[in-house]
Design a protein around this motif. Structure first.
Motif, mmCIF file in Angstrom:
data_model
loop_
_atom_site.group_PDB
_atom_site.id
_atom_site.type_symbol
_atom_site.label_atom_id
_atom_site.label_comp_id
_atom_site.label_asym_id
_atom_site.label_seq_id
_atom_site.Cartn_x
_atom_site.Cartn_y
_atom_site.Cartn_z
ATOM 1 N N VAL A 31 0.808 -1.221 0.000
ATOM 2 C CA VAL A 31 0.000 0.000 0.000
ATOM 3 C C VAL A 31 0.842 1.273 0.000
ATOM 4 O O VAL A 31 0.315 2.352 -0.269
ATOM 5 C CB VAL A 31 -0.954 0.020 1.218
ATOM 6 N N LYS A 32 2.138 1.169 0.281
ATOM 7 C CA LYS A 32 2.997 2.359 0.325
ATOM 8 C C LYS A 32 3.927 2.467 -0.870
ATOM 9 O O LYS A 32 4.583 3.493 -1.052
ATOM 10 C CB LYS A 32 3.845 2.344 1.601
ATOM 11 N N LYS A 33 4.025 1.446 -1.680
ATOM 12 C CA LYS A 33 5.004 1.422 -2.756
ATOM 13 C C LYS A 33 4.643 2.394 -3.872
ATOM 14 O O LYS A 33 3.511 2.880 -3.949
ATOM 15 C CB LYS A 33 5.129 0.013 -3.324
ATOM 16 N N ALA A 34 5.600 2.644 -4.743
ATOM 17 C CA ALA A 34 5.369 3.513 -5.897
ATOM 18 C C ALA A 34 4.312 2.888 -6.795
ATOM 19 O O ALA A 34 4.344 1.691 -7.074
ATOM 20 C CB ALA A 34 6.673 3.717 -6.676
ATOM 21 N N ASP A 35 3.395 3.685 -7.246
ATOM 22 C CA ASP A 35 2.242 3.183 -7.996
ATOM 23 C C ASP A 35 2.580 3.090 -9.481
ATOM 24 O O ASP A 35 2.014 3.787 -10.309
ATOM 25 C CB ASP A 35 1.034 4.095 -7.762
ATOM 26 N N PHE A 36 3.530 2.221 -9.808
ATOM 27 C CA PHE A 36 3.872 1.978 -11.202
ATOM 28 C C PHE A 36 3.174 0.699 -11.653
ATOM 29 O O PHE A 36 3.493 -0.394 -11.193
ATOM 30 C CB PHE A 36 5.395 1.804 -11.368
ATOM 31 N N ALA A 37 2.198 0.835 -12.536
ATOM 32 C CA ALA A 37 1.459 -0.330 -13.015
ATOM 33 C C ALA A 37 2.194 -0.958 -14.194
ATOM 34 O O ALA A 37 2.837 -0.280 -14.981
ATOM 35 C CB ALA A 37 0.050 0.090 -13.434
ATOM 36 N N PHE A 38 2.080 -2.265 -14.309
ATOM 37 C CA PHE A 38 2.724 -2.987 -15.397
ATOM 38 C C PHE A 38 1.724 -3.928 -16.057
ATOM 39 O O PHE A 38 0.820 -4.449 -15.423
ATOM 40 C CB PHE A 38 3.923 -3.790 -14.877
ATOM 41 N N SER A 39 1.921 -4.133 -17.317
ATOM 42 C CA SER A 39 1.065 -5.052 -18.061
ATOM 43 C C SER A 39 1.241 -6.468 -17.525
ATOM 44 O O SER A 39 2.321 -6.851 -17.074
ATOM 45 C CB SER A 39 1.432 -4.996 -19.549
ATOM 46 N N SER A 40 0.164 -7.253 -17.574
ATOM 47 C CA SER A 40 0.229 -8.645 -17.121
ATOM 48 C C SER A 40 -0.656 -9.500 -18.011
ATOM 49 O O SER A 40 -1.577 -9.011 -18.657
ATOM 50 C CB SER A 40 -0.207 -8.763 -15.653
ATOM 51 N N SER A 41 -0.382 -10.800 -18.040
ATOM 52 C CA SER A 41 -1.138 -11.709 -18.890
ATOM 53 C C SER A 41 -1.263 -13.065 -18.205
ATOM 54 O O SER A 41 -0.580 -13.346 -17.210
ATOM 55 C CB SER A 41 -0.465 -11.853 -20.256
ATOM 56 N N LEU A 42 -2.123 -13.912 -18.735
ATOM 57 C CA LEU A 42 -2.321 -15.235 -18.154
ATOM 58 C C LEU A 42 -1.062 -16.079 -18.314
ATOM 59 O O LEU A 42 -0.453 -16.105 -19.387
ATOM 60 C CB LEU A 42 -3.491 -15.943 -18.842
ATOM 61 N N PRO A 43 -0.660 -16.800 -17.273
ATOM 62 C CA PRO A 43 0.514 -17.670 -17.386
ATOM 63 C C PRO A 43 0.157 -19.003 -18.040
ATOM 64 O O PRO A 43 -0.996 -19.450 -17.984
ATOM 65 C CB PRO A 43 0.928 -17.873 -15.925
ATOM 66 N N GLN A 44 1.130 -19.626 -18.658
ATOM 67 C CA GLN A 44 0.930 -20.985 -19.158
ATOM 68 C C GLN A 44 1.032 -21.994 -18.020
ATOM 69 O O GLN A 44 0.431 -23.069 -18.070
ATOM 70 C CB GLN A 44 1.964 -21.301 -20.245
ATOM 71 N N SER A 45 1.812 -21.643 -17.007
ATOM 72 C CA SER A 45 1.898 -22.478 -15.800
ATOM 73 C C SER A 45 2.277 -21.575 -14.646
ATOM 74 O O SER A 45 2.805 -20.480 -14.843
ATOM 75 C CB SER A 45 2.934 -23.596 -15.980
ATOM 76 N N THR A 46 2.028 -22.015 -13.412
ATOM 77 C CA THR A 46 2.364 -21.230 -12.238
ATOM 78 C C THR A 46 2.604 -22.173 -11.074
ATOM 79 O O THR A 46 2.558 -23.401 -11.227
ATOM 80 C CB THR A 46 1.248 -20.214 -11.928
ATOM 81 N N THR A 47 2.875 -21.645 -9.886
ATOM 82 C CA THR A 47 3.118 -22.453 -8.701
ATOM 83 C C THR A 47 2.117 -22.082 -7.621
ATOM 84 O O THR A 47 1.423 -21.072 -7.714
ATOM 85 C CB THR A 47 4.547 -22.221 -8.163
ATOM 86 N N ASP A 48 2.080 -22.912 -6.582
ATOM 87 C CA ASP A 48 1.152 -22.647 -5.484
ATOM 88 C C ASP A 48 1.519 -21.364 -4.746
ATOM 89 O O ASP A 48 0.676 -20.702 -4.159
ATOM 90 C CB ASP A 48 1.125 -23.826 -4.511
ATOM 91 N N GLN A 49 2.821 -20.979 -4.784
ATOM 92 C CA GLN A 49 3.242 -19.757 -4.126
ATOM 93 C C GLN A 49 2.820 -18.515 -4.911
ATOM 94 O O GLN A 49 2.563 -17.457 -4.359
ATOM 95 C CB GLN A 49 4.776 -19.745 -3.964
ATOM 96 N N GLN A 50 2.728 -18.661 -6.243
ATOM 97 C CA GLN A 50 2.400 -17.529 -7.083
ATOM 98 C C GLN A 50 0.897 -17.351 -7.282
ATOM 99 O O GLN A 50 0.426 -16.245 -7.534
ATOM 100 C CB GLN A 50 3.078 -17.688 -8.453
ATOM 101 N N LEU A 51 0.151 -18.433 -7.172
ATOM 102 C CA LEU A 51 -1.285 -18.373 -7.441
ATOM 103 C C LEU A 51 -2.022 -17.887 -6.199
ATOM 104 O O LEU A 51 -2.137 -18.613 -5.207
ATOM 105 C CB LEU A 51 -1.804 -19.748 -7.872
ATOM 106 N N LYS A 52 -2.508 -16.685 -6.265
ATOM 107 C CA LYS A 52 -3.220 -16.095 -5.137
ATOM 108 C C LYS A 52 -4.437 -15.342 -5.660
ATOM 109 O O LYS A 52 -4.429 -14.795 -6.766
ATOM 110 C CB LYS A 52 -2.313 -15.121 -4.358
ATOM 111 N N VAL A 53 -5.470 -15.298 -4.839
ATOM 112 C CA VAL A 53 -6.656 -14.540 -5.187
ATOM 113 C C VAL A 53 -6.308 -13.053 -5.191
ATOM 114 O O VAL A 53 -5.642 -12.552 -4.285
ATOM 115 C CB VAL A 53 -7.800 -14.814 -4.193
ATOM 116 N N THR A 54 -6.716 -12.348 -6.225
ATOM 117 C CA THR A 54 -6.454 -10.918 -6.332
ATOM 118 C C THR A 54 -7.217 -10.172 -5.247
ATOM 119 O O THR A 54 -8.443 -10.282 -5.147
ATOM 120 C CB THR A 54 -6.875 -10.391 -7.706
ATOM 121 N N ASP A 55 -6.489 -9.452 -4.416
ATOM 122 C CA ASP A 55 -7.113 -8.667 -3.350
ATOM 123 C C ASP A 55 -7.550 -7.316 -3.876
ATOM 124 O O ASP A 55 -6.716 -6.525 -4.334
ATOM 125 C CB ASP A 55 -6.130 -8.464 -2.177
ATOM 126 N N LEU A 56 -8.824 -7.057 -3.838
ATOM 127 C CA LEU A 56 -9.367 -5.750 -4.210
ATOM 128 C C LEU A 56 -10.365 -5.310 -3.155
ATOM 129 O O LEU A 56 -11.377 -5.989 -2.933
ATOM 130 C CB LEU A 56 -10.053 -5.820 -5.587
#
Length: 793
Positions: free
Chosen positions: A108-133
């Motif tokens: 919540v304090k970091k610089a608000d630089f947004a970056f493009s993102s896309s669906l992964p072909q594969s991921t891990t249990d550490q990376q897969l998280k519900v988007t917090d909004l």
């Protein structure tokens, strides 16, 4: 920082169209050789046209007195600092800016630089998280407890993401200093999982942490003549712009921890055992690394986890930052290194866990010593009392201390790649002591000024470490794959750090390669090395900008390099010079010269065809008297001829014969009988001009070489020709035989005399008659005076 690039970064691309500096890109003269001119900032009293600091140059200073408490159980750091800030600028300051880099770890304090993102072909249990909004606070980032003046009165401040502005109760004028205090704390992140430069690494097998404390305190921003406040947000990529000053730092840590930090420890006698202190004193005079904390001691410490505390006190002078490391896992070795250029006696030291012992014990400290000695040769003598390497599974640099990778397998073995990578990263990160810790460029804006210059000097240092060292950044041929990329994957080196897609090649490899091409191919080692050292000397402990580097390299060498900066640093064109055609011709030695005849008439009066306004006004101006009208002696034949007073036949035709040549004598025929001429046509297919370097192989097996400077492209940037006359037959021509120009297509760099090239008709050769100079004298033609006198009738 040394990057290991495994994938293309997803940072947003900002096109290079705004940097199109060719005024006439569609013609043969695309301005590749025009001076940089208005592209560079105007020289002034602070920065001269020669690239040196001006007589009005200034920079501000900040001294720090810091106490820190490392809570290992909570993985929390608590700190208190007193900053003394000196305003040496000519400006009045009513607020100041500080950096809060740890806020980049906060959701919540970091610089608000947004970056493009896309669906992964594969991921891990550490990376897969519900988007917090909306985004939830992860508990990281700086917690400011208190901000006061020297007497404890609160100061008003505003935090903007990774930056903090303090509003001053009164103006800070030129020559004044400000003393203020900040208390803060933050939760230390797991840098292995969360990324970033600072934090802890946990070793699950023995339950210990290894801490790298970097960007850990509120740090002053740079206020400069060229930028004002450098308060651009920290996003994790663009590194730092920092102020020089002196540091006093006390770190309270568990008593079984070993601490290394920027500068010199002032109380080893209080924090080391008697045996360790004795070994440290032995290392101070050792020419081989001595273990100050042994492997056995480190293994024993791993098991204890003492609850007692110790405070380590460090001091550092004339540095721009302070970093430290703490762990009970450390083996620690050191040796004394003397820098010949200034006779500075430096403690070269390494800290590493047992997991890296097989590599670091043998190589790290010696690599540190080699680096500071070699960089001292190419830049300035290393000025500090300490240089340290810490194994921490990453690569990052700070004054007098850096963090590197390089661990063995559990059985103690390692691959050659791991060994070379470890040596390379130690050289690179230790080398950062020079760029930018001493030659203090603005990394937030220009990554290449520290990473590129440092990678280049790293290459020189690796070469002096081992001539077989497999350096991947510096040699021209290693940048070719990057230069081949489509233009939408490229941007000029002169791009802001945050806007670069291919960060590693752009900020590290391409600048380093360019400097190596300058040194080896364009300028030569002697000129380049002198100019490079001049830049380092001029800007040591100062804040250089790109123009200061470009101008100094030219000023100190006498080389006009604007064409190179334009192409290599401001552009994205690659090098692709092709041998387009080879024409072969032999001399006709028996030719008889023929007289050349020219028909002409006597010259008419040399007056302008149109009488312009100025002449008309001057003729009617009664205040003007013409000199030739006043002085009759000046009124010659042509005075009268111009006014129609001399009659000359301008229609009569005359013939002028030119007998400038005569047949060759036999001795000349014998001299030239074996000559063959070769016209080589080159095409610039890539756009970036470079020297034309040729290797000639003759039918008898002998070879010859020639190099034309890049200036050959000045009058036509698209195609040029070179003609050579040899007294033996050519078998082949190789363009850029040593691959020193980063040519992206070598398939068009070779020509073979296999019979497919047809010979021209012979070119005639004559003996030239000796004739006198004709400029301003007789040229053999009848002149009007002669015609009027009838002398040539």
């Amino acid at each position: 920082m040394r990057l290991k690039i495994a994938a293309v970064s997803v940072f947003l691309y900002v096109g290079a169209f705004a940097q199109n500096i060719q005024n006439n890109p569609g013609s043969n003269h695309g301005n590749r050789f025009e001076q940089l001119g208005m592209i560079l900032p105007t020289p002034n009293t602070y920065r001269t046209a020669s690239g040196a600091p001006g007589h009005g140059y200034w920079q501000n200073k900040a001294d720090y007195d810091i106490t820190a408490y490392l809570d290992e159980d909570k993985r929390n750091l608590k700190g208190s600092e007193t900053i003394t800030y000196y305003n040496n600028s000519p400006d009045d300051l009513d607020y100041i800016w500080l950096q809060l880099d740890e806020n980049q770890q906060s959701t919540v304090k970091k610089a608000d630089f947004a970056f493009s993102s896309s669906l992964p072909q594969s991921t891990t249990d550490q990376q897969l998280k519900v988007t917090d909004l909306p985004v939830k606070d992860n508990g990281y980032g700086v917690n400011l407890e208190k901000v006061t003046d020297a007497t404890g009165n609160p100061l008003k401040y505003t935090v903007n993401q990774t930056m903090m502005r303090i509003d001053l109760p009164k103006i800070l004028k030129k020559g004044e200093k400000l003393v203020f205090k900040i208390d803060w704390n933050y939760n230390i992140p797991n840098r292995i999982k969360m990324g970033g430069r600072g934090g802890y690494e946990n070793f699950a097998e023995d339950g210990n942490d290894l801490y790298t404390m970097t960007q850990w305190y509120p740090r002053m921003c740079v206020y400069s003549d060229f930028h004002g406040w450098q308060n651009h947000q920290f996003t994790g990529r663009g590194e730092f712009a920092l102020v020089f000053g002196n540091f006093k730092v006390s770190m309270n840590v568990p008593s079984d921890h070993i601490v290394g930090g920027t500068g010199e420890c002032k109380n080893y006698d209080q924090v080391l055992t008697s045996d360790q202190l004795a070994r440290y004193k032995q290392a101070e005079n050792a020419s081989e690394p001595i273990e100050i904390v042994t492997l056995d001691e480190a293994k024993k410490a791993e098991k204890n986890h003492s609850k007692q505390r110790k405070t380590w006190n460090f001091e550092a002078h004339d540095v721009r930052d302070f970093a430290w490391t703490s762990s009970r896992k450390f083996v620690w070795d050191g040796m004394r290194v003397t820098i010949p250029e200034n006779n500075n006696k430096v403690m070269a030291m390494s800290f590493y866990p047992k997991e890296a012992y097989g590599l670091y014990r043998k190589y790290s400290t010696k690599a540190v010593a080699h680096t500071i000695k070699t960089y001292s040769e190419f830049t300035i003598p290393y000025p500090y009392p300490v240089a340290q390497s810490v194994e921490a599974a990453n690569g990052m640099e700070y004054p007098m201390i850096c963090f590197n990778f390089g661990r063995t397998e559990k059985d103690g073995t390692y691959s050659e790649g791991t060994k070379n990578g470890m040596i390379g990263v130690v050289i690179h990160e230790v080398g950062h002591n020079f760029f930018p810790m001493i030659i203090n460029s603005d990394e937030r804006q220009w990554s290449w000024m520290d990473e590129g210059l440092n990678t280049f000097t790293e290459y020189l240092t690796e070469e002096k470490w081992d001539n077989k060292f497999p350096s991947k950044r510096g040699p021209a041929w290693t940048i070719v794959d990057y230069m081949k990329l489509p233009k939408d994957q490229l941007e000029p080196i002169m791009s802001n750090s945050e806007n670069i897609i291919q960060f590693g090649p752009n900020a590290y490899s391409k600048p380093a390669t360019g400097l190596n091409i300058l040194r080896e191919t364009i300028m030569g080692r002697e000129l380049f090395d002198k100019a490079f050292k001049t830049y380092a000397k001029r800007w040591a402990f100062r804040h250089p900008e790109p123009a200061d580097f470009f101008r100094t390299m030219e000023d100190a060498s006498g080389e006009d390099l604007d064409w190179f900066w334009r192409g290599w640093f401001y552009g994205t064109d690659p090098v692709d010079i092709a041998i387009d055609k080879v024409t072969i011709a032999t001399p006709d030695l028996e030719a008889s010269p023929k007289s050349r005849e020219t028909k002409y008439t006597v010259d008419k009066p040399l007056q302008n065809e149109f009488e312009d306004l100025s002449k008309i006004r001057n003729k009617t101006d009664k205040n003007i008297t013409f000199t030739v009208e006043k002085d009759k002696e000046l009124q010659d034949f042509y005075y009268r001829y111009d006014r129609g007073q001399e009659k000359v036949d301008n229609t009569k035709e005359y013939t002028l014969k030119n007998d400038g040549n005569e047949p060759l004598e036999q001795k000349d025929k014998d001299k030239f009988k074996n000559i063959t001429a070769y016209q080589i046509d080159f095409k610039n297919k890539g756009g970036l001009v470079m020297p034309v370097i040729l290797e000639f192989t003759f039918e008898d097996g002998s070879k010859s070489y020639d190099k034309s400077s890049a200036q050959i492209w000045r009058q036509n940037e698209q195609k040029v020709s070179k003609t050579y006359y040899f007294d033996k037959k050519l078998k082949s021509i190789q363009l850029d035989p040593m691959k020193e120009t980063a040519d992206i297509d070598t398939s068009n760099n070779f020509w073979s005399n296999d019979g497919s090239s047809s010979e021209n008709s012979k070119f005639q050769v004559f003996k030239q008659k000796q004739q006198g100079a004709v400029r301003g004298g007789a040229n053999g033609k009848v002149n009007p005076m002669q015609e009027a006198a009838g002398k040539k009738n």
